[in-house]
Scaffold this active site. Structure first.
Site, mmCIF file in Angstrom:
data_model
loop_
_atom_site.group_PDB
_atom_site.id
_atom_site.type_symbol
_atom_site.label_atom_id
_atom_site.label_comp_id
_atom_site.label_asym_id
_atom_site.label_seq_id
_atom_site.Cartn_x
_atom_site.Cartn_y
_atom_site.Cartn_z
ATOM 1 N N CYS A 26 0.867 -1.224 0.024
ATOM 2 C CA CYS A 26 -0.068 0.069 0.069
ATOM 3 C C CYS A 26 0.716 1.289 0.204
ATOM 4 C CB CYS A 26 -1.021 0.029 1.293
ATOM 5 S SG CYS A 26 -0.117 0.214 2.750
ATOM 6 N N GLY A 27 2.350 0.987 0.204
ATOM 7 C CA GLY A 27 2.985 2.368 0.230
ATOM 8 C C GLY A 27 3.230 3.008 1.457
#
Length: 313
Positions: free
Chosen positions: A151-152
Site C-alpha cells: 500500500c505504500g
C-alpha cells in the site's frame, strides 16, 4: 511442427469439484505436440459480508472481496475476521452462511451480475453474523484494516497499527529439533492434494513440535490459505496456537506474520524468503522465524535458541 488449432484456447467443463477443473491443452515437447487433459486450480471471487449490531437494528456491510479457491469458505471468512482483529473469540460469531446476493443490489440486478461468476455464483458471497453484543469499529473497516506491504505506507505505521490490535502474548517457549524441522516441507507437500493435481496452489500447514501435521489448507492466494487454516482453528476454539508452527509453501510477508501473530502462533517457517518487515514483526513480537527451509538447510531470522540440534560453526 504443426501450429496448434487456432480455435483451441481452452475447453472448460463444469467441474464436479469446485476447487479444480479440467482443461484441454496442447502439450509441446521438442517439435511435436499432442492434446492432453490438464487440471487447473479454480480461482473465483469471494465477497465477505459482516452483519452486526443490536437485534432490530442490524447492519450489513461488505468488507472484502478476495480471489480464492472455493472450499473452506467459512473458515476463510472467520480467519480473515480473526486475523484482522474484528473478532477475538469464536463466540463472537453466531453463524456463517452463504448470502443470496451482494449488498444494495435488487434481485434481478444481482442475478445479472452474478451470472458472470463461474460455476456456482450463489456460493461466492459469505455473510458472517456477529453476536448482538459484539462492537465493530467501522473506522477500522473503512480503512480496510491495517496497512500492507503493497500500500505504500511505511513499515513503522504498519507495526504501530499491529500493536494496537494484537492479543496479549506469553513468553515464547516453543522448541523444535532441527532434524524434525527439515522434514516438514515434504510432509506438507504430501498433504497438498490440490497441488498434486495442479502444481499451482499455495499451502499452509500447522505442525506441533514433534512434527505432527495438525491441519493443512490450500488456496491460490497464500493469505487465503493461512486464513482458512487459522479460521478452522479459531472456530474450533483452539486459538491461540502457542504450541504450533505455521509452515508456508512460499515466502513470508508482513501480512502473513501479522496473521500468525493474531492466531497466537509461536513459530513461522517458509520454504521461500521472508520480507524485511516480516522479520521485524518476528523480532518485535518474539515469533520464531525460519526461511529457505529446503532439504537439510534453512536460515534462522529470529529465535535460534528455540531450534535444537544445531550449532554455530
Amino acid at each position: 511442427m504443426k501450429s496448434p488449432s487456432p480455435n483451441l484456447v481452452s475447453e472448460l467443463a463444469p467441474p464436479a469439484n469446485r476447487s479444480s477443473h479440467e482443461v484441454t491443452i496442447e502439450k509441446v515437447i521438442g517439435h511435436s505436440f499432442r492434446r492432453v487433459q490438464d487440471t487447473l486450480a479454480v480461482e473465483e471471487p469471494l465477497e465477505i459480508q459482516l452483519a452486526h449490531g443490536a437485534i432490530g437494528a442490524r447492519s450489513v456491510k461488505s468488507i472484502s472481496v478476495t480471489m480464492r479457491t472455493p472450499g473452506d469458505d467459512f473458515d476463510l471468512a472467520a480467519g480473515f475476521l480473526m486475523t484482522e482483529g474484528v473478532v477475538r473469540d469464536s463466540n463472537d460469531i453466531e453463524q456463517i452462511v452463504y448470502a443470496a446476493s451482494s449488498i444494495g443490489e435488487a434481485s434481478r440486478e444481482s442475478e445479472e451480475t452474478h451470472s458472470a461468476l463461474p460455476y456456482q455464483p450463489g456460493k461466492n458471497v459469505v455473510r458472517v453474523e456477529l453476536a448482538p453484543d459484539v462492537v465493530v469499529s467501522l473506522a477500522n473497516l473503512e480503512r480496510n484494516f491495517y496497512t500492507t506491504s503493497s500500500c505504500g505506507i511505511c513499515g513503522k505505521a504498519s507495526l504501530l497499527a499491529l500493536q494496537t490490535v494484537c492479543p496479549p502474548r506469553r513468553k515464547n517457549i516453543f522448541q523444535i529439533e532441527a532434524d524434525t524441522l527439515t522434514r516438514l516441507p515434504d510432509r506438507l507437500r504430501e498433504a497438498q492434494s490440490l497441488f498434486n493435481l495442479t502444481g499451482g496452489i499455495h499451502g499452509a500447514g500447522l505442525f506441533n513440535s514433534e512434527g505432527e501435521l495438525l491441519g493443512v489448507k490450500e488456496d491460490v492466494g497464500r493469505h487465503n490459505a493461512v486464513d482458512k487454516l487459522l479460521g478452522a482453528e479459531f472456530l474450533a476454539d483452539r486459538t491461540p496456537l502457542r504450541q504450533a508452527l505455521l509452515l508456508l509453501s512460499g515466502r513470508a510477508s508482513f501480512e502473513l506474520l501479522q496473521k500468525a501473530l493474531m492466531g497466537g502462533v509461536s513459530m513461522v517457517a517458509c520454504v521461500g524468503a521472508p520480507s524485511s518487515l516480516a522479520v521485524q514483526v518476528a523480532i518485535d513480537f518474539d515469533i520464531i522465524l525460519v526461511g529457505f527451509l529446503r532439504d537439510n538447510h534453512f536460515n534462522i531470522y529470529h529465535g535460534a535458541k528455540h531450534i535444537l540440534g544445531h550449532s554455530a560453526d
